[in-house]
Design an enzyme around this catalytic site. Structure first.
Site, short mmCIF file in Angstrom:
data_model
loop_
_atom_site.label_atom_id
_atom_site.label_comp_id
_atom_site.label_asym_id
_atom_site.label_seq_id
_atom_site.Cartn_x
_atom_site.Cartn_y
_atom_site.Cartn_z
CE LYS A 211 -0.07 3.32 4.68
NZ LYS A 211 0.07 3.41 6.12
N GLY B 122 2.80 2.60 10.73
CA GLY B 122 3.76 3.68 10.53
C GLY B 122 4.51 4.08 11.79
CB SER C 118 5.51 -1.53 12.01
OG SER C 118 5.11 -0.20 12.25
CD GLU D 119 -2.66 5.72 6.55
OE1 GLU D 119 -2.66 5.69 5.31
OE2 GLU D 119 -1.77 5.18 7.25
CG HIS E 293 -5.71 2.12 5.18
ND1 HIS E 293 -5.20 3.12 5.99
CD2 HIS E 293 -4.73 1.19 5.06
CE1 HIS E 293 -3.96 2.79 6.32
NE2 HIS E 293 -3.64 1.63 5.77
CD GLU F 262 -3.29 -2.13 7.43
OE1 GLU F 262 -2.25 -2.50 6.88
OE2 GLU F 262 -3.80 -1.00 7.25
CG ASN G 167 -1.75 1.24 1.34
OD1 ASN G 167 -1.81 2.04 0.39
ND2 ASN G 167 -2.39 1.44 2.48
P1 13P Z 1 3.20 0.60 7.68
O1 13P Z 1 3.69 -0.70 7.10
O2 13P Z 1 3.93 1.80 7.18
O3 13P Z 1 3.08 0.52 9.17
O4 13P Z 1 1.69 0.80 7.13
C1 13P Z 1 0.79 -0.23 7.26
C2 13P Z 1 -0.42 0.10 6.47
O5 13P Z 1 -1.15 1.00 6.82
C3 13P Z 1 -0.67 -0.67 5.26
O6 13P Z 1 -1.93 -0.41 4.76
#
Ligand code: 13P
Length: 248
Positions: free
Chosen positions: A12, A170, A209, A96, A94, A164, A10
């Protein structure tokens, strides 16, 4: 029951055209060489570019779409548009989107339901915040996320769920494998309650992560069928190492 692992990138709101050409050049041979399914979720404006470079072993998905038919919806993109660009997966829910863009459970299930109806494979994200985990509410949140997110979705083995935990996204904090297994095992039990035996065929991924150094222990857990990877998927070498270490 063997479920084919999925490693999904992903991106983003990251990477641009020239980075993407190089990334695809490096990742296509890795995808050709693995038994796992490799999926990339680029920013929508690069869907066609990624799909064109992807070859037959990499699948492409949209990070976001709107559920309405084409019309006066400035700034939105339809399911048919993302399909037209070569996508076969659609992300929904997601954290976010839920937390920064205030997408409700109702919006999540509408997006996932329309994607499925129009022939895309929905990949639906669920997960608890740190406050919810500390309050001992993790399983209740997951139960409610699963029930609400799947309201408009039909029982089908081609649905993918990504667990997640919001606090692990992140942050560099990975959920310990036993806790990730507990949550994902619980998600599978909820899927079984809703949809019956098809729950055993549904791939449930861990995200938060994920790195080349922690994917193997996560993949060793009984119910974890792959990873949804953010930061570590932005460089072809670390995404490749995750695919390789995760499929050993
Ligand atoms: P990270 O791997 O940067 O923690 O992000 C995970 C994520 O949100 C994947 O959709």
């Amino acid at each position: 029951m063997t479920r084919r692992p999925i490693f999904a990138a992903n991106w983003k709101m990251n990477l641009e055209s020239s980075d993407i050409d190089k990334f695809m050049e490096d990742i296509v041979p890795v995808a050709n060489n693995t038994s796992a399914e490799v999926v990339i979720f680029p920013p929508s404006v690069y869907l066609a570019q990624v799909a064109k470079a992807a070859g037959s072993k990499i699948r492409v998905g949209s990070q976001n779409h709107y559920w309405e038919k084409p019309g006066a919806f400035t700034g939105e993109i339809s399911v048919n548009m993302v399909k037209d660009c070569g996508a076969t997966y659609a992300l929904a829910g997601h954290s976010e989107r839920r937390h920064i863009f205030n997408e409700s459970a109702e919006i999540v299930t509408r997006k996932a339901g329309v994607a499925q109806k129009e022939g895309l494979l929905p990949m639906i994200c669920v997960g608890e915040t740190l406050e919810e985990r500390e309050a001992g509410e993790t399983l209740d949140v997951l139960r409610s996320d699963i029930i609400c997110s799947l309201r408009d979705v039909e029982a089908n083995a081609d649905v993918v769920i990504a667990y997640e935990p919001v606090w692990a996204i992140g942050t560099g904090l990975t959920c310990p494998p036993d806790k990730a297994q507990e949550a994902i095992g619980y998600i599978r039990s909820q899927l079984r309650e809703l949809w019956g035996d098809v729950a055993d065929e549904i791939r449930i991924l861990y995200g938060g992560s994920v790195k080349p150094g922690n994917i193997a222990e996560l993949m060793a857990c009984q119910d974890i069928d792959g990873g949804l990877i953010g930061g570590a998927s932005l460089k072809a070498d670390s995404f490749a190492a995750i695919i390789e270490n995760g499929t050993k």
